[in-house]
Every structure is written in C-alpha cells, then in structure tokens.
Write a protein that holds these residues in place. Structure first.
Motif: not given
Lengths: 252, 220
Positions: A4-8, A31-35, A169-176, A197-202
């Motif tokens: 189930n790994s999206a990125i390792s 998949h489906g995780e929000v990190l 989706l990768l979100l890099d300090e999107v509100t800073s 259910g979007m997989t995201m790293v923020l």
C-alpha cells in the motif's frame, strides 16, 4: 515495504556543500495518509519534501514511488521512474505559489494537462472549471495572478496541481506567506482534500491544523526524524523536552 | 546667410531611396542572423559545459570590446588575406553587423532569462514539464517581456550602425548620401535629408514597439 506504500524513503541524505541538511531519513507513506512534518526552521523538513519530487537531488539514499526507484533524470529506463513521470504522480504546492504570471488563472491550470498530459484544450478546461469550483474561484478564470489575493493565488496553485490528477500532494509551508486572515480559506481547501482521501505530505507551522487533519506527525530536528506518532501523541502529549520546547513556542 | 536649396537633392531622390532600401535590408538581415547567433551564444553561456561557456564568452567579449568600424574594415581587408579567399563587401558587412549585434543580444537574452524567478522553473517542473518545455512555455514568454525594451534599443542602434558600411562602399543611406553630395555639391542639404530619412525610418518603429510593449503588460 508494504504493498500500500505510496512513497518510501530509505537512508536519504542531502548535503549542500559541507552542510549536511538531511542525515539519513527513512520514511513510509501509505496511500490515503496525511503526514504532517513539523520542526524548527533549518531542521530539513522543506529539503525532505523537495527531495520527494526531486526538486532537490539527494546526495545518498533512495526514494521509491509505488515501489519504483526514482531517478533524478527526466526520463529514466524502466523499472526506474524519471522525474517527468514522478511529477505527474506527485504534485507540489509552494510557499510562494509560483503561479505563471503571464498566464490567466485558466491557462495556469491547464498548462500541465495540455503540455504534459496532451489533453485537448476543451477537456482540460472543463476539468479546470470543476477544480475552480472546488476551490471557490470560478469567477476568476480569466484573471491574471497579479490581480488575485495571496489566498486566491494559493487556491489556484492547488487547482493547478490537482489538474494533473496526482496521487500524492506535497505542500511546502503553503500558508506561511499569507496574511493571517487569508490562511483559513486555503486550509479549508486542504481539509476537504484530506477528507476526500488525498495522500498528502505537509510541512507546516499550523500546529492546530496539523493536529486536525494529519493521520501521522513527524517532528524533525537537525536533519533527522526525532519523533513520530499520531497527532495525539506528538502534538498534545509530547514526551521529549525538545519537542515540548518547540511546541511551547507555538502555543505561547 | 547660407541659401538652402533642396531642388537638386529632390532630383536625386531615387538614390536616397536606394540607400534607404539597402539600409533596411542590412538592418533586417543582420538582426535576424543576430537573433539566431545571440540565442545560441546565450544558451551556450547558460550551458553545463565549461568549454561552451568559454567559447561563447570569448566571442562576446571580442565583439563587444572592439569598435564596429574596426571589425568591418578588418573583416573586409584583413580576413581575406589571412584566409586566402575573397570576401565580398556584402558578406563582410552583413556578417560583421550580425555577429556584432548578436554579442549584445546574447547578453540581453541571458539577463532576461536569469531575471525570471527560480520558482517559475520549479513550478513548471512540478507539473511534469521537461526543462525545454519549461523554457519555451514558461520562462521565455516572461523573459521576452522583460528584455523587450533593451532588445528594441539595441535594434535601433543597429539600424544606425549600418551607416558604418559606408567604409566598405556598401550602397546604404550614408554612402548614397555621399554619392549625391559629390554629384550636386550640396552636402548640407544632402546630409540633412539623410538625417530626416533615418529619423523617418526609426521613429515609427519605436512607436510600434512601444505599442506592443504596452500590450504585453496586460498581465501586470
């Protein structure tokens, strides 16, 4: 690695000259995780997220997307994955939006689908209108970025990324870079993406927000993963002194 | 008091028109070749390979740091001696003008490309564009807008620089004016006419350029 790994990420290191910013990172994203990635500035969290889509090329270690090793080249022979394919699957939202100033909102959003995915203009535009509706900016389709507020720009940037139908989706300090009163509208869009259910790293400094939507939080310090756990464990019941010290600066 | 008399000048107006036409052709030809050379030199300077950067840099400095008149004379008189071939004045004139303007264009193009924010390249990459797609669809359109004023400025200078081709007997406007002068013995009127014709060629061009520049600023 689970199926189930999206990125390792394995043994990831990144140095800029003599300065080692990432000192061996191992990470699994399902998949489906929000990190949520938190940590003091200079801890390497932005560099880590940028390594995930090869905007920074790691000095050592590997990134695997759907089990395939990512190459820093645009096209890579199978089974490796080149950055061209990688970035179609893994989108990125930037702190400073980086909208294309010479294109209208609509053309910003369809540039990827038309140029990269070879969609026709009309299918790309109809998808783009759906996305603009999701982020609440249908009436801005023909505006240029210079005429939008920061919050609107960031919502367009999110739509531009989503237009590629990314899996992560990768979100890099999107509100800073936003004025405080504009942060909410952007977080609301991200919250809905998470709910769908979007997989995201923020990477974020919005601790309350991270606590709300992240399924897992990583605290980085000095180029390493210092603590990892559920938002409950990391943000509400920190055990280490360093983490408690870091969080106290945010909670006041 | 000098008595101005343009009658004989108007009688030789066809000579002036030839001069205007030849000036126009050399300007256009050298600008077109200059853009190609300038783009090549610009991308060579931005290249990963040090020897390409060095080559482009050497070319640029050679042409930027010597006077155009010396280059034209050298290309027409000295170069054929070295190479042992004959070079027509057309060829020597056109190529020297093109290489000269190309060395300045290269710097203008390079400045325009480098002025585009690095985040633009990253954003283009993040939606899967290759570096050439990013250059073509994202970087260049923005770079062109910022480099346009200097590009037009250099091109205006280029039209006036064609007058140096006079030195190798190319029938451009300044040379034709000297022909008229020697036929009419009216140098004041002849050179006044030349100045008016140069102005009449350039002024509309700068106005059109301004118009396009304003149009490109729509997105600001």
């Amino acid at each position: 690695m689970t199926k189930n790994s999206a990125i390792s990420v394995r043994g990831l290191r990144k140095a800029f000259g003599n300065l080692e910013v990432l000192k061996g990172i191992d990470l699994e994203l399902a998949h489906g995780e929000v990190l949520g990635l938190i940590g003091p500035s200079g801890s390497g969290k932005s560099t880590l997220i940028r390594c995930l889509n090869m905007l920074e090329v790691p000095t050592a270690g590997t990134v695997l997307v759907q089990g395939r090793t990512v190459s820093p080249k645009f096209k890579a022979p199978a089974p490796a994955m080149g950055t061209g394919e990688l970035r179609r699957k893994v989108g990125m939202i930037f702190q400073h939006f980086n909208l294309f100033p010479h294109l209208t909102v609509m053309d910003n959003i369809i540039s990827g689908p038309v140029r990269v995915l070879r969609e026709t203009r009309s299918e790309a535009e109809s998808h783009a209108r759906d996305l603009l509706e999701q982020v609440g900016l249908v009436d801005k389709a023909n505006a240029y970025p210079a005429h939008l507020s920061g919050g609107q720009k960031q919502r367009v940037a999110i739509a531009r990324s989503l237009a590629m139908r990314p899996e992560v989706l990768l979100l890099d300090e999107v509100t800073s870079a936003l004025d405080p009163e504009l942060v909410g509208e952007v977080l609301e869009v991200i919250r809905r993406l998470a709910a769908n259910g979007m997989t995201m790293v923020l990477v974020t400094h919005e601790m309350g927000f991270a606590a709300d939507i992240a399924s897992r939080v990583i605290f980085m310090e000095d180029g390493q993963i210092a603590e990892e756990g559920t938002p409950e464990q990391i943000l509400r019941n920190p055990t280490s002194d360093r983490l408690r010290g870091f969080l106290s600066r945010f909670h006041g | 008091m000098y008595h101005w008399d343009f009658y004989m000048i108007f009688q030789s107006f066809d000579l002036f028109l030839t001069g205007v036409w030849v000036t126009f052709i050399y300007t256009l030809g050298s600008i077109v070749i200059g853009i190609v050379v300038g783009l090549a030199a610009c991308f060579a300077r931005l290249s990963r390979f040090w020897w390409l950067r060095l080559l482009a840099r050497s070319y640029q400095e050679l042409f930027r740091c010597t006077p155009l008149l010396v280059q034209i004379l050298w290309a027409y008189y000295a170069l054929p001696m070295i190479l042992g071939v004959t070079i027509s004045n057309t060829m020597a004139g056109l190529l020297t003008l093109a290489l000269y303007v190309g060395s300045f264009y290269a710097e203008i193009f390079r400045g325009g490309i480098l002025a585009v924010d690095r985040g633009q390249r990253e954003a283009a990459a993040s939606i899967g564009m290759s570096s050439s797609q990013a250059m073509f669809y994202i970087i260049m359109p923005q770079a062109i807008k910022s480099m346009l004023p200097s590009f037009i400025n250099q091109s205006v200078i280029q039209l006036k620089n064609t007058s140096l081709l006079y030195a190798i007997s190319i029938a451009e406007l300044t040379y034709m004016t000297s022909v008229v002068t020697s036929e009419t013995y009216r140098p004041l009127e002849a050179y006044s006419m030349a100045a008016i014709l140069y102005f009449a060629m350039l002024f509309p061009l700068t106005q059109i350029a301004d118009h396009f520049e304003r149009r490109m600023r729509r997105s600001d």
